[in-house]
Design a protein around this motif. Structure first.
Motif, PDB file in Angstrom:
ATOM      1  N   THR A 197       0.837  -1.198   0.000  1.00 35.99           N
ATOM      2  CA  THR A 197       0.000   0.000   0.000  1.00 35.99           C
ATOM      3  C   THR A 197       0.871   1.246   0.000  1.00 35.99           C
ATOM      4  O   THR A 197       2.018   1.229   0.458  1.00 35.99           O
ATOM      5  CB  THR A 197      -0.926   0.032   1.239  1.00 35.99           C
ATOM      6  OG1 THR A 197      -0.148  -0.240   2.388  1.00 35.99           O
ATOM      7  CG2 THR A 197      -2.034  -0.981   1.143  1.00 35.99           C
ATOM      8  N   ASP A 253      -3.584   5.446   0.777  1.00 35.97           N
ATOM      9  CA  ASP A 253      -4.852   4.716   0.644  1.00 35.97           C
ATOM     10  C   ASP A 253      -4.861   3.786  -0.557  1.00 35.97           C
ATOM     11  O   ASP A 253      -5.869   3.145  -0.841  1.00 35.97           O
ATOM     12  CB  ASP A 253      -6.011   5.718   0.431  1.00 35.97           C
ATOM     13  CG  ASP A 253      -6.301   6.489   1.695  1.00 35.97           C
ATOM     14  OD1 ASP A 253      -5.872   6.040   2.776  1.00 35.97           O
ATOM     15  OD2 ASP A 253      -6.957   7.545   1.586  1.00 35.97           O
ATOM     16  N   THR A 293      -7.606   2.595  -4.943  1.00 35.98           N
ATOM     17  CA  THR A 293      -8.206   2.678  -3.606  1.00 35.98           C
ATOM     18  C   THR A 293      -9.141   1.481  -3.421  1.00 35.98           C
ATOM     19  O   THR A 293      -9.517   0.813  -4.397  1.00 35.98           O
ATOM     20  CB  THR A 293      -9.014   3.970  -3.453  1.00 35.98           C
ATOM     21  OG1 THR A 293     -10.037   3.966  -4.447  1.00 35.98           O
ATOM     22  CG2 THR A 293      -8.143   5.204  -3.621  1.00 35.98           C
ATOM     23  N   GLN A 294      -9.555   1.275  -2.191  1.00 35.16           N
ATOM     24  CA  GLN A 294     -10.475   0.168  -1.887  1.00 35.16           C
ATOM     25  C   GLN A 294     -11.691   0.200  -2.811  1.00 35.16           C
ATOM     26  O   GLN A 294     -12.102  -0.826  -3.347  1.00 35.16           O
ATOM     27  CB  GLN A 294     -11.002   0.328  -0.461  1.00 35.16           C
ATOM     28  CG  GLN A 294     -10.092  -0.160   0.612  1.00 35.16           C
ATOM     29  CD  GLN A 294     -10.640   0.287   1.946  1.00 35.16           C
ATOM     30  OE1 GLN A 294     -10.851   1.476   2.178  1.00 35.16           O
ATOM     31  NE2 GLN A 294     -10.886  -0.667   2.825  1.00 35.16           N
TER      32      GLN A 294
END
Ligand SMILES: Nc1nc2c([nH]c(=O)n2[C@H]2C[C@H](O)[C@@H](COP(=O)(O)OP(=O)(O)OP(=O)(O)O)O2)c(=O)[nH]1
Length: 128
Positions: free
Chosen positions: A14, A17, A105-106
């Motif tokens: 990562t 974010d 990002t997620q």
């Protein structure tokens, strides 16, 4: 007789974010995945993952916490995919075994098509 699953380790890197994902070559299906690869006989999983990330991305990493595993049966083989968080220590990412990389990002994970074996990990990362 059913063949034993192939043990594969995958790394979740990562940056803030964003999560690193890599895309296999079109000739290999063109799906997105988490970088990593097969564990060799006698190799510890974290060592295998660090080796694979060096071979595939030219980065040195510290392998961190274990995240999850998925046993997935493809038509011709079974994969036991075990994932770990990784921290990049050295190097600039250079792709040796993938056609593309993306930092996502997620919420962007759903925009990419992953290998079936990766779907539980993707779901986990979306909840984290
Ligand atoms: N690295 C990785 N492989 C995955 C994921 N999901 C998934 O189904 N796989 C499958 C694809 C391959 O069949 C296998 C990993 O093989 P690989 O080709 O990346 O491993 P390797 O570098 O050790 O392979 P090789 O030297 O034998 O070519 O696991 C994933 O998220 N990451």
């Amino acid at each position: 007789m059913t063949k034993a699953p192939i043990l594969v380790v995958a790394g979740v890197l990562t940056d803030g974010d964003s999560i690193l994902i890599t895309q296999r070559f079109d000739s290999e299906g063109g799906l997105w995945e988490f970088p990593g690869g097969k564990v060799e006989s006698g190799e510890r999983e974290p060592d295998a993952l660090a080796r694979e990330l060096w071979e595939e991305l030219e980065i040195r990493v510290k392998v961190g916490v274990y995240l999850t595993e998925t046993l997935h049966h493809y038509p011709t083989k079974s994969i036991l995919l075990r994932s770990y968080r990784c921290e990049q220590l050295e190097g600039d990412i250079t792709l040796h075994c993938h056609q593309a990389k993306a930092w996502v990002t997620q919420s962007e994970l759903d925009d990419y098509l992953f290998s079936d074996a990766d779907k539980p990990l993707v779901e986990l990362l979306k909840r984290k």
